[in-house]
Design a protein around this motif. Sequence first.
Motif, PDB file in Angstrom:
ATOM      1  N   UNK A  11       0.918  -1.316  -0.012  1.00  0.00           N
ATOM      2  CA  UNK A  11       0.068  -0.125  -0.076  1.00  0.00           C
ATOM      3  C   UNK A  11       0.895   1.296  -0.040  1.00  0.00           C
ATOM      4  N   UNK A  12       1.769   1.306   0.753  1.00  0.00           N
ATOM      5  CA  UNK A  12       2.958   2.413   0.795  1.00  0.00           C
ATOM      6  C   UNK A  12       3.435   2.694  -0.516  1.00  0.00           C
ATOM      7  N   UNK A  13       3.846   1.352  -0.871  1.00  0.00           N
ATOM      8  CA  UNK A  13       4.503   1.567  -2.345  1.00  0.00           C
ATOM      9  C   UNK A  13       3.810   2.376  -3.509  1.00  0.00           C
ATOM     10  N   UNK A  14       2.238   1.740  -3.545  1.00  0.00           N
ATOM     11  CA  UNK A  14       1.432   2.136  -4.485  1.00  0.00           C
ATOM     12  C   UNK A  14       1.257   3.711  -4.149  1.00  0.00           C
ATOM     13  N   UNK A  15       0.994   4.212  -3.020  1.00  0.00           N
ATOM     14  CA  UNK A  15       1.002   5.588  -2.614  1.00  0.00           C
ATOM     15  C   UNK A  15       2.123   6.292  -3.150  1.00  0.00           C
ATOM     16  N   UNK A  16       3.248   6.019  -2.694  1.00  0.00           N
ATOM     17  CA  UNK A  16       4.487   6.545  -3.257  1.00  0.00           C
ATOM     18  C   UNK A  16       4.664   6.586  -4.676  1.00  0.00           C
ATOM     19  N   UNK A  17       4.572   5.535  -5.442  1.00  0.00           N
ATOM     20  CA  UNK A  17       4.553   5.490  -6.887  1.00  0.00           C
ATOM     21  C   UNK A  17       3.683   6.663  -7.664  1.00  0.00           C
ATOM     22  N   UNK A  18       2.305   6.420  -6.975  1.00  0.00           N
ATOM     23  CA  UNK A  18       1.447   7.607  -7.302  1.00  0.00           C
ATOM     24  C   UNK A  18       1.701   9.056  -7.394  1.00  0.00           C
ATOM     25  N   UNK A  19       2.530   9.251  -6.251  1.00  0.00           N
ATOM     26  CA  UNK A  19       2.902  10.620  -5.879  1.00  0.00           C
ATOM     27  C   UNK A  19       4.093  11.009  -6.831  1.00  0.00           C
ATOM     28  N   UNK A  20       4.918   9.853  -7.004  1.00  0.00           N
ATOM     29  CA  UNK A  20       6.203  10.248  -8.028  1.00  0.00           C
ATOM     30  C   UNK A  20       5.562  10.441  -9.403  1.00  0.00           C
ATOM     31  N   UNK A  21       4.613   9.741  -9.954  1.00  0.00           N
ATOM     32  CA  UNK A  21       4.216   9.850 -11.311  1.00  0.00           C
ATOM     33  C   UNK A  21       3.713  11.011 -11.651  1.00  0.00           C
ATOM     34  N   UNK A  28      16.522  10.110  -7.731  1.00  0.00           N
ATOM     35  CA  UNK A  28      17.354  10.185  -6.637  1.00  0.00           C
ATOM     36  C   UNK A  28      16.483  10.832  -5.487  1.00  0.00           C
ATOM     37  N   UNK A  29      15.246  10.981  -5.484  1.00  0.00           N
ATOM     38  CA  UNK A  29      14.558  11.640  -4.618  1.00  0.00           C
ATOM     39  C   UNK A  29      14.110  10.646  -3.487  1.00  0.00           C
ATOM     40  N   UNK A  30      14.079  11.125  -2.201  1.00  0.00           N
ATOM     41  CA  UNK A  30      13.624  10.226  -1.016  1.00  0.00           C
ATOM     42  C   UNK A  30      12.374   9.273  -1.525  1.00  0.00           C
ATOM     43  N   UNK A  31      11.308   9.738  -1.918  1.00  0.00           N
ATOM     44  CA  UNK A  31      10.255   9.037  -2.285  1.00  0.00           C
ATOM     45  C   UNK A  31      10.590   7.766  -3.261  1.00  0.00           C
ATOM     46  N   UNK A  32      11.549   8.070  -4.148  1.00  0.00           N
ATOM     47  CA  UNK A  32      11.942   6.936  -5.172  1.00  0.00           C
ATOM     48  C   UNK A  32      12.873   6.033  -4.438  1.00  0.00           C
TER      49      UNK A  32
END
Length: 53
Positions: A11-21, A28-32
């Motif tokens: 779930x955390x990965x999906x949220x981060x991936x959506x934010x990054x996209x 090289x950002x903290x989210x990635x």
Amino acid sequence: MADLYRKNLESERRQLWATCRLKGLAKDTPQRLRIVEIDRLLAEHKAKQSKPD
């Protein structure tokens, strides 16, 4: 029984991936970097679960 640790990581990965996209964040950002770490944790967890006792 549900594997809540795995579900939480996914779930955390999906949220981060959506934010990054959405924001077009660079690699090289903290989210990635957190996504890469989550992938590693998921792989370790899967290996531990599939290992017979």
